[in-house]
Design an enzyme around this catalytic site. Structure first.
Site, mmCIF file in Angstrom:
data_model
loop_
_atom_site.group_PDB
_atom_site.id
_atom_site.type_symbol
_atom_site.label_atom_id
_atom_site.label_comp_id
_atom_site.label_asym_id
_atom_site.label_seq_id
_atom_site.Cartn_x
_atom_site.Cartn_y
_atom_site.Cartn_z
ATOM 1 C CE1 TYR A 69 -7.933 -33.447 -54.852
ATOM 2 C CE2 TYR A 69 -7.799 -34.651 -56.914
ATOM 3 C CZ TYR A 69 -7.794 -33.464 -56.222
ATOM 4 O OH TYR A 69 -7.640 -32.286 -56.924
ATOM 5 C CG PHE A 218 -12.975 -23.992 -58.864
ATOM 6 C CD1 PHE A 218 -13.704 -25.005 -58.265
ATOM 7 C CD2 PHE A 218 -12.035 -23.318 -58.103
ATOM 8 C CE1 PHE A 218 -13.499 -25.343 -56.941
ATOM 9 C CE2 PHE A 218 -11.829 -23.644 -56.776
ATOM 10 C CZ PHE A 218 -12.554 -24.662 -56.189
ATOM 11 N N GLY A 222 -16.877 -22.215 -62.274
ATOM 12 C CA GLY A 222 -16.662 -20.806 -62.547
ATOM 13 C C GLY A 222 -16.362 -20.025 -61.285
#
Length: 303
Positions: A69, A218, A222
């Site tokens: 990240y 998510f 979604g």
């Protein structure tokens, strides 16, 4: 930091092995920029540090991160270290290995022998002598293959004291069973949110039956995943959000938390206002009719 207010307490707690965490945590990916990895604009460093400190003040004691990240000028692990070290005793930091990125940002995937280097890099960046939880993040190309050799290598690092607990990420039920036959697993981190597939829902239920934490990513996006919420489910979510007078993202998180007491949310943000909204999702109580409406949503093409 200011005194803790723990607004996450409304959602309750769960255990990752012998570690108790509040069910609403924080994903660190978006601390580095306005879009994942080297996309978007880098975040203001002090703002990201402030988000981390404020999250802990609000009761977050579970942060999900990874050495990969990073953006051109920001590293999530370095920001966590700078903002929170010396770390609160109850803070659980979860990270992921197997994927990696070189200094140019190009992706690579570790061999079993290279996992130790990835674990040690997380230790160095975070300034710790062991990692609380390490998830083996399975590449999309291996979702139907064996993960035993890689998970076995992580098990050896756990035995060596570099890792406290192990988890798996982006796995099938078969891969979860394979991992559990090698070493204890405390969590499964898979995509899940409004519009989840039947396969995803079955794995969430299985984790509940096994007493394992299910940690969705998510949860806000979604079924749209990296592209964001899918248009077909936006109308239903927006209607529920209007009824509660809250942003749609809060409804998505609340629905996810309603899936079971073993479900932990790790919404990611680098925005202080969004942080406060996400943390408040645990206090939303959806009605049975609202749950039915949102649960009925399925991915495109599903029956």
């Amino acid at each position: 930091m200011r005194p803790r207010t723990n607004i996450t307490a409304a959602a309750g707690t769960w255990r990752l092995g012998d570690l108790t965490v509040n069910r609403i945590g924080l994903g660190a990916m978006r601390l580095t920029g306005t879009a994942p990895f080297d996309h978007g604009v880098p975040r203001d460093r002090e703002t990201s540090i402030g988000v981390l400190r404020r999250a802990v003040e609000l009761g977050v004691n579970h942060i999900d991160t990874a050495a990969y990240y990073f953006s051109a000028t920001r590293s999530a692990n370095e920001l966590i270290n700078r903002a929170l070290a010396p770390y609160p005793e109850d803070l659980v930091i979860t990270t992921k290995v197997w994927p990696g990125r070189d200094p140019s940002g190009a992706w690579w995937w570790a061999t079993p022998a290279q996992l130790r280097g990835q674990v040690e890099e997380n230790l160095r960046q975070l300034g710790r002598d062991h990692l609380d939880v390490v998830n083996l993040r399975v590449p999309p190309s291996r979702r139907t293959g064996s993960i035993g050799e890689h998970f076995g290598a992580l098990s050896e690092l756990r035995d060596a004291g570099l890792i406290r607990h192990l988890g798996v990420s982006n796995v099938t039920s078969g891969q979860l069973a394979e991992a559990r036959a090698i070493a204890p697993v405390v969590c499964v981190q898979n995509p899940y949110g409004v519009g989840a597939s039947d396969e995803d829902r079955a794995l969430l239920r299985l984790c509940g039956e096994l007493g394992l934490a299910f940690v969705p990513f998510f949860a806000i996006a979604g079924s749209g995943r990296e592209a964001g919420p899918a248009a077909r489910d936006t109308e239903a979510v927006q209607a529920v959000a209007r009824a509660h007078g809250v942003p749609a993202a809060q409804v998505r998180l609340a629905w996810t938390l309603h899936q079971g007491p073993h479900v932990l949310a790790i919404p990611g943000t680098g925005d202080p206002d969004h942080l406060a909204q996400n943390m408040a999702a645990g206090s939303i109580r959806l009605t049975e009719a609202e749950m039915t409406r949102l649960t009925a949503l399925r991915p495109a093409g599903a029956r």
